[in-house]
Write an enzyme that holds these catalytic residues in place. Structure first.
Site, PDB file in Angstrom:
ATOM      1  N   LYS A 269      40.374  50.733  26.405  1.00  0.00           N
ATOM      2  CA  LYS A 269      39.488  49.569  26.343  1.00  0.00           C
ATOM      3  C   LYS A 269      38.568  49.686  25.135  1.00  0.00           C
ATOM      4  CE  LYS A 269      35.564  47.555  28.866  1.00  0.00           C
ATOM      5  NZ  LYS A 269      34.686  47.706  30.043  1.00  0.00           N
ATOM      6  N   ASP A 274      29.187  45.116  25.033  1.00  0.00           N
ATOM      7  CA  ASP A 274      29.368  44.318  26.240  1.00  0.00           C
ATOM      8  C   ASP A 274      28.013  43.883  26.793  1.00  0.00           C
ATOM      9  OD1 ASP A 274      30.250  43.085  28.519  1.00  0.00           O
ATOM     10  OD2 ASP A 274      30.610  44.953  29.621  1.00  0.00           O
ATOM     11  N   LYS A 281      24.204  41.073  31.612  1.00  0.00           N
ATOM     12  CA  LYS A 281      23.659  42.285  32.200  1.00  0.00           C
ATOM     13  C   LYS A 281      22.130  42.267  32.124  1.00  0.00           C
ATOM     14  CE  LYS A 281      27.613  45.148  30.778  1.00  0.00           C
ATOM     15  NZ  LYS A 281      28.052  45.644  32.082  1.00  0.00           N
ATOM     16  N   ASP A 292      30.916  51.010  25.479  1.00  0.00           N
ATOM     17  CA  ASP A 292      31.967  50.401  26.295  1.00  0.00           C
ATOM     18  C   ASP A 292      33.325  50.423  25.602  1.00  0.00           C
ATOM     19  OD1 ASP A 292      32.509  49.421  28.802  1.00  0.00           O
ATOM     20  OD2 ASP A 292      32.232  47.326  28.273  1.00  0.00           O
ATOM     21  N   ARG A 355      39.133  44.437  32.377  1.00  0.00           N
ATOM     22  CA  ARG A 355      40.456  44.270  32.993  1.00  0.00           C
ATOM     23  C   ARG A 355      41.225  43.107  32.369  1.00  0.00           C
ATOM     24  NH1 ARG A 355      37.434  43.884  38.578  1.00  0.00           N
ATOM     25  NH2 ARG A 355      36.094  45.201  37.301  1.00  0.00           N
TER      26      ARG A 355
END
Length: 497
Positions: A269, A274, A281, A292, A355
């Site tokens: 990934k 992010d 967030k 990330d 994902r």
């Protein structure tokens, strides 16, 4: 650092600093005993005057020795001999590395590899010290104005051994340890960079530089957004819609075996920052979301180590790289996208974006007809809640692959803990409007994330590593760890025919 192994009698050893082991209750290791005899029992006499007991990680430095040959000695506690385990031994090595970093010697010899650990050999002991010493000496200085005062003086470390068999094992261990440390340091450098420097484009450029360095066996290509669109990677592309930075799929193909040999595919990934997208967030610690992309960085670092070792395997690295930011064009909760595999996904939470990258990369991996696929991602905070920050989480659809990854983790001491992947967890991913939702309910978040990915990995042996708790440390020692490069390299070393 220059590492070497030598057949050299301890009675003739001449070096500025020697590092020796001591078991608990001041019991000298065999090499320490021999050097004690060389100095007429001086080490034993000094130990009796001090509070040093030989507990794991204790250090006792003797800065001035009489005569010539060895100027100083660093004694390192190994704990009770009968209780010595890999974790205890690594604690001692970490303490020794710190002592070497702080001393003024330019050259040193270490005899800590003679410690006896069940199931481990001299080679393993030496490789661990090379890795841990490189970790102790690592500093991220790319964006600092002045780092000259922080450079350790030590430039050479020698491992004296007694016979040709030990010499061959030591040299092999040094090569492996140095390659793994190189991959780890590269991983750390990439992950420690801020998001305004390490963009998807920058990450791709670093992979291409690595390809040029190892152009005899490592081919790197970068797929741009237009190509990703043509491949049908709408899930992946949806993540970058809120960012001005274009997404990239970095493809690294290492050919160390005949071309028809099925490759091992590693997917990392590569979220270079992010913010969570529209499902933003909280502000606290959001700076750490530059980490990330640690999964992607670790795949690049692993390919670097594989190329350094010239392994006779075929290995493919896939790094879907993107940012996840909020804007008027970003994914919205409730949006539905179609993956490369043809599965439609309802995006209930835009912060569950990793994902979406990985599912399209898993579909892309199918074209290689792989021997096995391992994806690596800082995927869920839920994994930290479940396992803390010591092991990475492991899920797999293949028993043999899972056992191989667990074994590699134990061997490298970059450990994993296997988690369930039962069909019952798929229930929470049902959607009224698409084939699958990108999140489940509030329970078992790391497991439902793995369950989501498993839908895209049905046609090959697959393992998923959630490194959210192991990829970096937080607090005053904040920084990337370089994990799971040791695990991945060990897994590949174990696959060498």
């Amino acid at each position: 650092m220059d590492y070497s192994a030598k057949l050299e009698p301890l009675e003739q050893l001449a070096i500025p600093c020697a590092v020796l082991g001591v078991y608990q209750k001041r019991k000298l290791t065999p090499s320490a005993q021999r050097l004690d005899e060389r100095f007429d029992g001086l080490l034993s006499r000094l130990l009796k005057r001090d509070d040093f007991e030989g507990k794991p990680g204790e250090v006792f430095s003797i800065p001035h020795l009489p005569g010539e040959g060895i100027e100083r000695v660093i004694l390192v506690g190994l704990g009770r001999k009968e209780e010595l385990k890999p974790g205890t031994y690594r604690k001692a090595l970490t303490a020794a590395a710190k002592a070497l970093k702080e001393c003024n010697a330019k050259q040193a010899a270490s005899l800590l590899h003679e410690a006896e650990l069940e199931g481990r050999d001299t080679g393993w002991n030496i490789r661990q010290f090379v890795e841990l010493l490189e970790a102790a000496f690592y500093r991220f200085t790319q964006l600092k104005s002045d780092d000259e005062n922080h450079k350790p003086r030590l430039t050479k470390l020698v491992f004296p051994v007694d016979d040709e068999t030990a010499l061959a094992a030591a040299k092999k261990a040094i090569d492996q340890g140095r390659a793994i440390a190189y991959g780890m340091n590269l991983t750390k450098d990439l992950a420690n960079l801020p998001g305004n420097v390490c963009t998807p484009t920058y990450l791709a450029e670093q992979a291409e530089k690595l390809g040029k360095r190892h152009k005899h066996k490592l081919r790197v290509k970068v797929l741009e957004e237009k190509e990703l669109e043509e491949l049908g990677m709408a899930a992946f592309l949806s993540v970058s819609k809120g960012s001005a930075q274009p997404a990239k799929l970095i493809v690294m193909e290492y050919g160390g075996a005949p071309s028809k040999t099925p490759p091992y595919v590693l997917i990392g990934k590569g979220l270079t920052f992010d913010a969570g997208g529209i499902s933003i967030k909280s502000a606290a610690n959001m700076d750490e979301m530059k980490f990330d992309m640690s999964g992607g960085a670790s795949v690049i670092g692993t390919l670097a180590a594989v190329a350094e070792l010239d392994l006779p395997l075929n290995v493919v690295g896939l790094i879907p790289a993107s940012e996840n930011l909020p804007s008027g064009t970003a994914n919205k909760p409730g949006d539905i996208v179609k993956s490369m595999a043809g599965i439609t996904i309802e995006i209930l939470n835009t912060d569950a974006e990793g994902r979406l990258l990985l599912c399209d990369a898993l579909a892309y991996a199918k074209r290689y007809e792989p021997a096995a696929v391992i994806d690596v991602a800082t995927l869920t905070g839920a994994c930290i809640v479940a396992l803390g920050r010591h092991p990475s989480g492991l899920w797999s659809n293949d028993e043999a692959l899972a056992q191989a990854v667990v074994q590699a983790g134990e061997e490298s001491f970059d450990r994993v803990w296997r988690m369930p992947l039962w069909d019952e967890y798929q229930e929470s991913l049902k959607s009224n409007f698409a084939d699958v939702a990108n999140i489940g309910g509030p329970d078992g978040g790391s497991i439902t994330a793995a369950a989501f990915l498993s839908r895209f990995a049905k046609e090959f042996p697959w393992a998923h590593l959630d490194i959210a708790g192991t990829a970096w440390t937080t607090g005053k020692d904040k920084g990337a760890t370089g994990r799971p490069v040791p695990l991945l390299v060990q897994y590949l070393l174990d696959r060498v025919p």
